[in-house]
Design a protein around this motif. Structure first.
Motif, short mmCIF file in Angstrom:
data_model
loop_
_atom_site.label_atom_id
_atom_site.label_comp_id
_atom_site.label_asym_id
_atom_site.label_seq_id
_atom_site.Cartn_x
_atom_site.Cartn_y
_atom_site.Cartn_z
N UNK A 1 1.01 -1.24 0.00
CA UNK A 1 -0.08 0.01 0.06
C UNK A 1 0.88 1.33 0.06
N UNK A 2 0.49 2.37 -0.66
CA UNK A 2 1.27 3.56 -0.79
C UNK A 2 0.41 4.56 0.09
N UNK A 3 1.13 5.08 1.20
CA UNK A 3 2.28 4.54 2.12
C UNK A 3 1.76 3.25 2.61
N UNK A 4 2.89 2.29 3.04
CA UNK A 4 2.62 0.94 3.58
C UNK A 4 1.63 1.22 4.83
N UNK A 5 0.67 0.32 5.24
CA UNK A 5 -0.08 0.57 6.21
C UNK A 5 0.02 -0.74 7.25
N UNK A 6 -0.21 -0.36 8.46
CA UNK A 6 0.11 -1.41 9.66
C UNK A 6 -1.30 -1.84 9.96
N UNK A 7 -1.37 -3.16 10.16
CA UNK A 7 -2.62 -3.77 10.29
C UNK A 7 -3.34 -3.27 11.40
N UNK A 8 -2.78 -2.60 12.47
CA UNK A 8 -3.32 -1.84 13.61
C UNK A 8 -4.20 -0.79 13.28
N UNK A 9 -3.77 -0.06 12.08
CA UNK A 9 -4.37 1.29 11.68
C UNK A 9 -5.53 0.84 10.50
N UNK A 10 -5.55 -0.34 10.20
CA UNK A 10 -6.72 -0.55 8.89
C UNK A 10 -8.09 -0.54 9.50
N UNK A 11 -8.92 -0.12 8.49
CA UNK A 11 -10.17 0.20 8.77
C UNK A 11 -11.07 -0.44 7.85
N UNK A 12 -12.41 -0.56 8.08
CA UNK A 12 -13.37 -0.95 7.04
C UNK A 12 -13.22 -0.19 5.66
N UNK A 13 -12.65 1.13 5.71
CA UNK A 13 -12.51 1.53 4.30
C UNK A 13 -11.33 0.98 3.55
N UNK A 14 -10.09 0.54 4.47
CA UNK A 14 -9.02 -0.14 3.68
C UNK A 14 -9.69 -1.42 3.30
N UNK A 15 -10.55 -2.15 3.90
CA UNK A 15 -11.12 -3.35 3.52
C UNK A 15 -11.82 -3.45 2.29
N UNK A 16 -12.61 -2.22 2.18
CA UNK A 16 -13.37 -1.97 0.91
C UNK A 16 -12.45 -1.81 -0.26
N UNK A 17 -11.36 -0.89 0.11
CA UNK A 17 -10.56 -0.67 -1.06
C UNK A 17 -9.68 -1.87 -1.35
N UNK A 18 -9.45 -2.82 -0.84
CA UNK A 18 -9.02 -4.24 -0.83
C UNK A 18 -9.72 -4.95 -1.77
N UNK A 19 -11.04 -4.79 -1.51
CA UNK A 19 -12.12 -5.80 -2.23
C UNK A 19 -12.36 -5.05 -3.83
N UNK A 20 -11.98 -3.78 -3.87
CA UNK A 20 -12.15 -3.09 -5.11
C UNK A 20 -10.98 -3.42 -5.85
N UNK A 21 -9.69 -3.45 -5.25
CA UNK A 21 -8.44 -3.70 -5.90
C UNK A 21 -8.52 -5.29 -6.57
#
Length: 198
Positions: free
Chosen positions: A51-71
């Motif tokens: 991820x740009x910038x790299x993302x720590x799991x502890x800072x991951x949110x629902x928005x990041x999960x949705x971004x992953x699904x779109x990816x």
């Protein structure tokens, strides 16, 4: 001391006694679900690392999960017709079109279930699970509805079979024929019980 009360012990001072030898068998192979869950979790962690910038799991949110699904849509194999496509809403289009391939809703739904479980199995707290976020549930519902419209057949919830019901029969007994202390004796011809339709 009688022989029945003696405890079995070592034969001699240097002998530790009998030992139980169990053959070491290889651990059971993980189930298909467990293997897929591990692959999905590894893929998600790699996604966070890249991820740009790299993302720590502890800072991951629902928005990041949705971004992953779109990816993941770029690797999809399900044709999803756009609203402007002449085949939008057709169950079986007669010819190919330029509409994109995406991940099917069912695949995304199953993926989120596995990632939700993997997150907690890897030390995440249920209350901070990004895959259980309300935004993710809303996103999945929107994908289900839009893909259902695009293919001309909405997804329907599988109906559970209801258990068979037992029909009861009402039995009326004339009060004058009841014996004194024992109430109604159904099945006793002398009790005067008759089956009455409900």
């Amino acid at each position: 001391m009688d022989s029945g009360s003696q405890r079995p012990g070592p034969v001699s001072e240097g002998d530790p006694g009998p030992s139980i030898v169990t053959p070491s068998s290889p651990p059971a192979a993980p189930s298909r679900y467990e293997s897929q869950k591990r692959r999905d979790w590894t893929t998600f962690l790699q996604y966070l690392k890249n991820h740009k910038p790299p993302l720590a799991l502890s800072r991951c949110s629902g928005a990041h999960a949705i971004e992953f699904l779109k990816y993941l849509d770029q690797f999809g194999k399900t044709k999803v017709h756009m609203a402007a496509c002449p085949y939008f809403g057709h169950q079986q289009p007669p010819s190919p079109c330029a509409c994109p391939l995406k991940q099917a809703w069912g695949s995304l739904d199953a993926l989120i279930g596995r990632l939700r479980a993997a997150y907690e199995e890897n030390g995440g707290r249920p209350e901070s699970n990004p895959f259980a976020a309300r935004a993710v549930r809303i996103y999945l519902r929107e994908v289900r509805e839009s893909q259902g419209k695009a293919r001309g057949r909405p997804y329907e919830k599988k109906k559970r079979k209801r258990p068979t019901t037992v029909t009861t029969v009402r039995v009326d007994v004339a009060p004058s024929r009841q014996s004194e202390g024992d109430g109604c004796n159904i099945g006793d011809p002398s009790s005067g019980a008759e089956a009455v339709p409900p």
